[in-house]
Motif scaffolding. Structure first.
Motif, PDB file in Angstrom:
ATOM      1  N   VAL A 287       0.795  -1.214  -0.030  1.00 54.50           N
ATOM      2  CA  VAL A 287      -0.007   0.183   0.099  1.00 54.50           C
ATOM      3  C   VAL A 287       0.887   1.151   0.085  1.00 54.50           C
ATOM      4  O   VAL A 287       1.985   1.174   0.155  1.00 54.50           O
ATOM      5  CB  VAL A 287      -0.779   0.085   1.313  1.00 54.50           C
ATOM      6  N   ARG A 288       0.132   2.440  -0.064  1.00 55.00           N
ATOM      7  CA  ARG A 288       0.961   3.569  -0.212  1.00 55.00           C
ATOM      8  C   ARG A 288       1.953   3.997   0.820  1.00 55.00           C
ATOM      9  O   ARG A 288       2.729   4.417   0.617  1.00 55.00           O
ATOM     10  CB  ARG A 288      -0.280   4.855  -0.255  1.00 55.00           C
ATOM     11  N   THR A 289       1.318   3.497   2.110  1.00 55.46           N
ATOM     12  CA  THR A 289       2.279   3.629   3.367  1.00 55.46           C
ATOM     13  C   THR A 289       3.250   2.652   3.645  1.00 55.46           C
ATOM     14  O   THR A 289       3.707   2.699   4.791  1.00 55.46           O
ATOM     15  CB  THR A 289       1.160   3.901   4.436  1.00 55.46           C
ATOM     16  N   GLY A 290       3.119   1.613   2.815  1.00 57.27           N
ATOM     17  CA  GLY A 290       4.153   0.466   3.150  1.00 57.27           C
ATOM     18  C   GLY A 290       3.473  -0.899   3.023  1.00 57.27           C
ATOM     19  O   GLY A 290       3.107  -1.200   1.887  1.00 57.27           O
ATOM     20  N   GLN A 291       3.284  -1.686   3.911  1.00 59.24           N
ATOM     21  CA  GLN A 291       2.671  -2.861   3.522  1.00 59.24           C
ATOM     22  C   GLN A 291       1.979  -3.174   4.704  1.00 59.24           C
ATOM     23  O   GLN A 291       2.026  -2.901   5.985  1.00 59.24           O
ATOM     24  CB  GLN A 291       4.023  -4.141   3.578  1.00 59.24           C
ATOM     25  N   PRO A 305     -11.434  -2.512   2.232  1.00 57.53           N
ATOM     26  CA  PRO A 305     -10.710  -3.155   1.402  1.00 57.53           C
ATOM     27  C   PRO A 305      -9.098  -2.918   1.953  1.00 57.53           C
ATOM     28  O   PRO A 305      -8.927  -2.018   2.550  1.00 57.53           O
ATOM     29  CB  PRO A 305     -11.169  -2.346  -0.012  1.00 57.53           C
ATOM     30  N   ILE A 306      -8.278  -3.510   1.159  1.00 56.70           N
ATOM     31  CA  ILE A 306      -6.637  -3.491   1.303  1.00 56.70           C
ATOM     32  C   ILE A 306      -6.635  -1.664   1.016  1.00 56.70           C
ATOM     33  O   ILE A 306      -5.819  -1.136   2.173  1.00 56.70           O
ATOM     34  CB  ILE A 306      -5.964  -4.080   0.292  1.00 56.70           C
ATOM     35  N   ASP A 307      -7.029  -1.171  -0.142  1.00 55.01           N
ATOM     36  CA  ASP A 307      -6.860   0.270  -0.310  1.00 55.01           C
ATOM     37  C   ASP A 307      -7.907   0.761  -0.983  1.00 55.01           C
ATOM     38  O   ASP A 307      -8.488   0.182  -2.113  1.00 55.01           O
ATOM     39  CB  ASP A 307      -5.631   0.243  -1.131  1.00 55.01           C
ATOM     40  N   GLY A 308      -8.822   1.778  -0.359  1.00 56.10           N
ATOM     41  CA  GLY A 308     -10.079   2.019  -1.019  1.00 56.10           C
ATOM     42  C   GLY A 308      -9.796   2.591  -2.113  1.00 56.10           C
ATOM     43  O   GLY A 308     -10.785   2.896  -2.941  1.00 56.10           O
ATOM     44  N   ASP A 309      -8.593   3.213  -2.522  1.00 57.61           N
ATOM     45  CA  ASP A 309      -8.449   3.882  -3.641  1.00 57.61           C
ATOM     46  C   ASP A 309      -7.964   2.878  -4.995  1.00 57.61           C
ATOM     47  O   ASP A 309      -7.610   3.351  -6.329  1.00 57.61           O
ATOM     48  CB  ASP A 309      -7.351   5.067  -3.773  1.00 57.61           C
ATOM     49  N   CYS A 310      -7.764   1.803  -4.435  1.00 54.86           N
ATOM     50  CA  CYS A 310      -7.040   0.633  -5.454  1.00 54.86           C
ATOM     51  C   CYS A 310      -8.258   0.267  -6.474  1.00 54.86           C
ATOM     52  O   CYS A 310      -9.386  -0.045  -6.110  1.00 54.86           O
ATOM     53  CB  CYS A 310      -6.459  -0.390  -4.942  1.00 54.86           C
ATOM     54  N   LYS A 311      -7.856   0.128  -7.547  1.00 55.68           N
ATOM     55  CA  LYS A 311      -9.110  -0.313  -8.473  1.00 55.68           C
ATOM     56  C   LYS A 311      -8.879  -1.763  -9.039  1.00 55.68           C
ATOM     57  O   LYS A 311      -9.664  -2.163 -10.024  1.00 55.68           O
ATOM     58  CB  LYS A 311      -8.683   0.546 -10.202  1.00 55.68           C
ATOM     59  N   CYS A 312      -8.173  -2.639  -8.135  1.00 55.77           N
ATOM     60  CA  CYS A 312      -7.946  -3.855  -8.536  1.00 55.77           C
ATOM     61  C   CYS A 312      -9.206  -4.885  -8.187  1.00 55.77           C
ATOM     62  O   CYS A 312     -10.163  -4.414  -7.348  1.00 55.77           O
ATOM     63  CB  CYS A 312      -6.773  -4.625  -7.795  1.00 55.77           C
ATOM     64  N   THR A 314      -9.626  -7.550  -6.222  1.00 53.13           N
ATOM     65  CA  THR A 314      -9.588  -7.737  -4.973  1.00 53.13           C
ATOM     66  C   THR A 314     -10.170  -6.703  -4.096  1.00 53.13           C
ATOM     67  O   THR A 314     -11.013  -6.782  -3.290  1.00 53.13           O
ATOM     68  CB  THR A 314      -7.997  -8.387  -4.550  1.00 53.13           C
ATOM     69  N   CYS A 315      -9.497  -5.349  -4.336  1.00 54.31           N
ATOM     70  CA  CYS A 315     -10.123  -4.436  -3.386  1.00 54.31           C
ATOM     71  C   CYS A 315     -11.606  -4.045  -3.935  1.00 54.31           C
ATOM     72  O   CYS A 315     -12.221  -3.375  -2.997  1.00 54.31           O
ATOM     73  CB  CYS A 315      -9.216  -3.002  -3.761  1.00 54.31           C
ATOM     74  N   ALA A 316     -12.035  -4.213  -5.123  1.00 52.60           N
ATOM     75  CA  ALA A 316     -13.447  -4.082  -5.256  1.00 52.60           C
ATOM     76  C   ALA A 316     -14.243  -5.046  -4.490  1.00 52.60           C
ATOM     77  O   ALA A 316     -15.530  -4.607  -4.214  1.00 52.60           O
ATOM     78  CB  ALA A 316     -13.597  -4.241  -7.021  1.00 52.60           C
ATOM     79  N   LYS A 317     -13.774  -6.204  -4.342  1.00 54.55           N
ATOM     80  CA  LYS A 317     -14.945  -7.152  -3.627  1.00 54.55           C
ATOM     81  C   LYS A 317     -14.635  -7.637  -2.275  1.00 54.55           C
ATOM     82  O   LYS A 317     -15.550  -7.880  -1.406  1.00 54.55           O
ATOM     83  CB  LYS A 317     -14.785  -8.430  -4.342  1.00 54.55           C
ATOM     84  N   TYR A 318     -13.316  -7.692  -1.794  1.00 59.79           N
ATOM     85  CA  TYR A 318     -13.222  -8.329  -0.614  1.00 59.79           C
ATOM     86  C   TYR A 318     -12.443  -7.262   0.609  1.00 59.79           C
ATOM     87  O   TYR A 318     -11.732  -6.361   0.260  1.00 59.79           O
ATOM     88  CB  TYR A 318     -11.935  -9.596  -0.882  1.00 59.79           C
ATOM     89  N   THR A 319     -12.831  -7.719   1.870  1.00 59.68           N
ATOM     90  CA  THR A 319     -12.419  -6.785   2.832  1.00 59.68           C
ATOM     91  C   THR A 319     -11.012  -7.352   3.562  1.00 59.68           C
ATOM     92  O   THR A 319     -10.691  -8.693   3.247  1.00 59.68           O
ATOM     93  CB  THR A 319     -13.448  -6.843   4.073  1.00 59.68           C
ATOM     94  N   ARG A 320     -10.344  -6.517   4.206  1.00 59.58           N
ATOM     95  CA  ARG A 320      -9.098  -7.222   4.890  1.00 59.58           C
ATOM     96  C   ARG A 320      -9.242  -8.193   5.807  1.00 59.58           C
ATOM     97  O   ARG A 320      -8.751  -9.376   6.088  1.00 59.58           O
ATOM     98  CB  ARG A 320      -8.450  -5.775   5.828  1.00 59.58           C
ATOM     99  N   ALA A 321     -10.595  -8.173   6.501  1.00 62.43           N
ATOM    100  CA  ALA A 321     -11.189  -9.130   7.475  1.00 62.43           C
ATOM    101  C   ALA A 321     -11.193 -10.365   6.722  1.00 62.43           C
ATOM    102  O   ALA A 321     -10.876 -11.593   7.333  1.00 62.43           O
ATOM    103  CB  ALA A 321     -12.491  -8.810   8.383  1.00 62.43           C
ATOM    104  N   TYR A 322     -11.729 -10.538   5.414  1.00 63.48           N
ATOM    105  CA  TYR A 322     -12.053 -11.521   4.853  1.00 63.48           C
ATOM    106  C   TYR A 322     -10.463 -12.368   4.186  1.00 63.48           C
ATOM    107  O   TYR A 322     -10.402 -13.407   4.663  1.00 63.48           O
ATOM    108  CB  TYR A 322     -12.778 -11.457   3.535  1.00 63.48           C
ATOM    109  N   HIS A 340      -3.577  -7.783  -6.283  1.00 66.57           N
ATOM    110  CA  HIS A 340      -3.518  -6.271  -5.624  1.00 66.57           C
ATOM    111  C   HIS A 340      -2.192  -5.912  -5.734  1.00 66.57           C
ATOM    112  O   HIS A 340      -2.140  -4.880  -6.243  1.00 66.57           O
ATOM    113  CB  HIS A 340      -3.952  -6.360  -4.124  1.00 66.57           C
ATOM    114  N   ASN A 341      -1.092  -6.740  -5.357  1.00 66.80           N
ATOM    115  CA  ASN A 341       0.380  -6.037  -5.340  1.00 66.80           C
ATOM    116  C   ASN A 341       0.605  -5.992  -6.973  1.00 66.80           C
ATOM    117  O   ASN A 341       1.606  -4.936  -7.033  1.00 66.80           O
ATOM    118  CB  ASN A 341       1.202  -7.275  -4.763  1.00 66.80           C
ATOM    119  N   VAL A 342       0.192  -6.703  -7.821  1.00 64.92           N
ATOM    120  CA  VAL A 342       0.652  -6.409  -9.194  1.00 64.92           C
ATOM    121  C   VAL A 342      -0.105  -4.847  -9.613  1.00 64.92           C
ATOM    122  O   VAL A 342       0.497  -4.237 -10.196  1.00 64.92           O
ATOM    123  CB  VAL A 342       0.161  -7.555 -10.211  1.00 64.92           C
ATOM    124  N   ALA A 343      -1.233  -4.757  -9.305  1.00 68.81           N
ATOM    125  CA  ALA A 343      -2.069  -3.726  -9.644  1.00 68.81           C
ATOM    126  C   ALA A 343      -1.272  -2.513  -8.981  1.00 68.81           C
ATOM    127  O   ALA A 343      -1.243  -1.440  -9.444  1.00 68.81           O
ATOM    128  CB  ALA A 343      -3.623  -3.698  -8.892  1.00 68.81           C
TER     129      ALA A 343
END
Ligand code: GUN
Ligand code: ZN
Length: 377
Positions: A287-291, A305-312, A314-322, A340-343
């Protein structure tokens, strides 16, 4: 007049006036690639956890294949029968293959280097094998990647003394053998590799020698192996100083976000690294701030989501909790986090490309460092 290479053309769209960063379009036989570019690493002809369609959805235009692995399985004969790796793996965009020696030396500590080539014990049956410059190119010609690498003599960046100079000179001799062995210069681009350890003079001498050859682009190797940042940046700086502006510059094995940003500023155009995909397999999201290590309890009840601004996807569907919950399920977490990491890497590179074109690269760099290393209070 600059040499023409029908298999590669580099169009410089914009340059940063205060750093050496540039934004380009690199035309390859299988893709038009925007630079600076990060190339994810596949090994057995796919990226661990993803299929080519998923890479395409991420707008990935070029990925790495690996000569050492592919030389064994499926092997050059089968690859040639399959019409090359593009067709075999159903990836119709650009591919780059490394020459294999580096992987052998770094994976198999038993490898021995002689003037002939890299001698090693086959990890498959223990028999003695010899990878020569000619054989590496023969395999790479069968694979058919858009960009192929010379076989180079790499010494760890923590080694010093006469071995470093010997490796630099041998790399140049091996380049000439590779160029002679290369059967497909019309549709495959061979890149030489600047070596020379952490010695500024050896690096310059090596680059000066390589640029005498009529090649479509250059790589910088032998770095990111435990040397200090001061040495690392200095070696990249002297190498890009010597290399021509008109051709792409590929910094091998570098993929931490901070290094990508600094080395784009130092004039590098292409990067590859296993880090983003490997760390995904360990449950780590970039993420922007690190990992974020999603395996930690911290995320058990985090429904963002992992990152609310990410367009991938994974971020569109899944939460960090999941993701925390499935993080122990190797395969699922591996796919979701790798996407996500490739995105993340792609969007960092695109942000730099766009900022160079819009003449605001320094501001982009500043913002990146403020996010990554926020000032306390
Ligand atoms: N991957 C990372 N560094 C290197 C290098 O110096 N040479 C080759 N061939 N591959 C690399
Ligand atoms: Zn994402």
């Amino acid at each position: 007049m600059a040499a023409k290479h029908s298999a590669l053309s580099l169009k410089i769209l914009a340059e940063c006036p205060v750093t050496k960063a540039r934004a380009c379009e690199m035309k390859l036989p299988h893709a038009l690639v925007k630079t600076p570019v990060f190339m994810p690493v596949g090994t057995q002809g796919s990226l661990k956890g993803l299929v080519p369609d998923q890479l395409r959805d991420l707008d990935c235009r070029i990925i790495l294949g690996n000569t050492y692995h592919l030389g064994h399985r499926p092997g050059p004969e089968l690859l040639e029968k399959a019409g090359g790796l593009h067709s075999f793996m159903k990836w119709d965009r650009a591919l780059l293959t490394d020459s294999g020696g580096f992987q052998m030396v770094s994976l198999l500590k038993l490898a021995e280097i002689t003037e002939e080539g890299v001698k090693f014990q086959s990890p498959h049956d223990g028999s003695e094998m010899l990878l020569t410059p000619e054989h590496s190119i023969e395999i790479q010609n069968a694979i058919g990647a858009d960009i192929i690498m010379q076989l180079d003599d790499v010494v760890s960046s923590t080694v010093s003394g006469p071995r470093v100079e010997e490796a630099m000179h041998r790399t140049i001799r091996w380049l000439d053998r590779c160029i002679t062995a290369h059967k497909r210069p019309h549709d495959q681009n061979i890149f030489p590799i600047v070596q020379g350890g952490l010695d500024e003079n050896l690096r310059r001498q090596c680059a000066k020698e390589l640029i005498k050859r009529d090649v479509p682009g250059f790589a910088i190797g032998g770095l990111s192996g435990g040397e200090s940042k001061e040495h690392f940046w200095r070696m990249v700086t002297v190498s890009t100083d010597e290399l021509p502006n008109s051709k792409p510059r590929y910094l091998m094995g570098v993929g931490f976000a901070v290094d990508l940003v600094v080395c784009v500023a130092l004039g590098c155009d292409m990067f590859d690294c296993v880090f983003p995909t490997r760390t995904a397999r360990f449950g780590c999201a970039l993420v922007r701030t690190g990992q974020l290590n999603l395996k930690t309890k911290l995320f058990a009840k985090d429904f963002r989501p992992i990152d609310g601004d990410c367009k991938c996807s994974t971020c569109a569907k899944y939460t960090r909790a999941y993701l925390h919950t499935v993080a122990t399920n190797e395969t699922v977490a591996c796919t979701l986090l790798t996407v996500h990491n490739v995105a993340y890497q792609m969007s960092l590179m695109l942000a730099m490309h766009t900022s160079i074109i819009e003449q605001r690269f320094p501001e982009c760099v500043q913002k990146f460092f403020e996010d990554m290393f926020p000032e306390k209070n």
